[in-house]
Scaffold this motif. Structure first.
Motif: not given
Length: 396
Positions: A113, A116-117, A120, A123-124, A127, A157-158, A161-162, A165
């Motif tokens: 978890q 993942l944070a 994310q 990734l943000a 972008k 980074y996408e 994230v996958r 998850r």
């Protein structure tokens, strides 16, 4: 002179007695010879041949098997911390049976978890930078190479994230496996693992075993000669009746239907396996129980039947004695069919409906014998009952 006359008289008497005895012996011999030439009358009991429907039955020995069996095994490795079932209880599908220590999997879940944070957030940020690079590229302020590099960073980074998850989902499943639930409904057996034991998916010994007994199955084998009587009807959707009896063959335990027929013949025995299902609501059938099976494959409609006791065996085959209106026994060869539950046997050839057949006394009867039909004697049990009552009073 008187003595001489007396002797002569005595001789005459002796001669007359001897002649009379010889005549009597001759008459008796002639009478016995005449009686021996007369036909002997035999007392017999008879029954009438009647018509009725006769089921065709295949008998076999069967074994009761659970319709479904499930081993209760932990899907994750860990120590057994709790047991929630009682040995021998009926458990429903989905009921909680045990718990396994999953703290290690829970720690992994928290780590994933966090990963993942972090992914994310990256990734943000990627972008946001990509949006700025696209404006600058339209203004011709950066090269296309820098723009493509930033787009690749966003995709990277996408992917992170996958991946995070997926790791979370896997860890969540492992944590969930810590709760061991019943895979099927049925009776759970004796516990085979204790609290504190290390359990896991590779265990050869389960925590316990659940057997489904409602419905329950009985497996048995039939000769390949009866295969056509079973396979055709079953595969066309017909429900063939199966009766299951106890080991004595007298007590009916359950009545069900054929559910499946094996697809191969056992070459060693020349038999085919058959499986039948039973509701078993009263729990009379138990897994691994040996039973006697009667499979009803059809019905012989309106067949001529006689008591089985009337059928005799000789070197030339089966026969019965019929008795006509002239009270004479006649020997008739017969061809028999299936037997009934009430002690009768179907006669396929040799006896017509309404004929009287000898059921008792056939051992003393021969073809052409004169017979006398007698009724069975009722047994008087009053003396026995009085005696038993007297014995009872004496004991008291």
């Amino acid at each position: 002179m008187n003595l001489k006359k007396a002797l002569i008289a005595a001789g005459v008497v002796v001669a007359l007695a001897a002649a009379g005895y010889a005549g009597f012996r001759g008459w008796q011999s002639a009478r016995m010879s005449k009686m021996s030439m007369m036909p002997r009358t035999v007392a017999v009991q008879v029954a009438q041949a009647v018509r009725q429907d006769v089921p065709t039955i295949v008998t076999a020995l069967g074994t009761v098997t659970a319709n479904q069996t499930a081993d209760v095994i932990s899907q994750v490795q860990g120590h057994l911390t709790n047991l929630y079932f009682k040995e021998g209880d009926f458990v429903k599908k989905g009921a909680l049976l045990a718990k396994v220590d999953t703290r290690g999997y829970e720690a992994n879940l928290q780590q994933y978890q966090g990963t993942l944070a972090e992914a994310q957030a990256q990734l943000a940020n990627a972008k946001s930078v990509l949006e700025r690079y696209e404006r600058l590229y339209r203004q011709d302020s950066i090269s296309k190479q820098d723009l493509e590099a930033q787009r690749a960073a966003v995709k990277q980074y996408e992917g992170s994230v996958r991946s995070a998850r997926g790791q979370i989902a896997n860890a969540s499943v492992s944590v969930g496996y810590g709760r061991i639930t019943a895979p099927i409904s049925g009776y759970i057996g004796i516990r085979q693992r204790d609290l504190g034991n290390l359990v896991g998916p590779s265990d050869s010994t389960p925590i316990a075993v659940i057997t489904q007994t409602t419905p329950i199955a009985v497996e048995f084998s039939i000769p390949q000669g009866n295969l056509s009587e079973v396979v055709g009807p079953v595969r066309s959707g017909q429900k063939l009746q199966v009766d299951v009896f106890d080991q004595s063959g007298l007590g009916l335990l359950a009545r069900g239907t054929v559910s499946a027929v094996g697809n191969t013949i056992d070459q060693a025995t020349g038999t085919v396996k058959v499986k039948s299902l039973f509701d078993n609501r009263d729990s009379k059938l138990f897994p691994n129980q040996f039973v006697n099976v009667k499979l009803v494959t059809g019905t012989l409609k309106n067949a001529v039947v006689v008591p089985t006791s009337a059928i005799q065996t000789s070197q030339n085959g089966l026969y019965v004695f019929t008795v006509g209106d002239d009270q004479v026994a006649h020997k008739a060869a017969v061809k028999i069919g299936p037997a009934t539950e009430d002690g009768k046997t179907a006669i396929l050839e040799g006896v017509a409906e309404g004929a009287r057949v000898v059921t008792a006394g056939a051992d003393s009867t021969s073809d052409g014998s004169k017979v006398t039909v007698v009724e069975p004697k009722a047994v008087d049990t009053s003396a026995v009952e009085k005696k038993s009552k007297g014995v009872g009073r004496g004991r008291r």
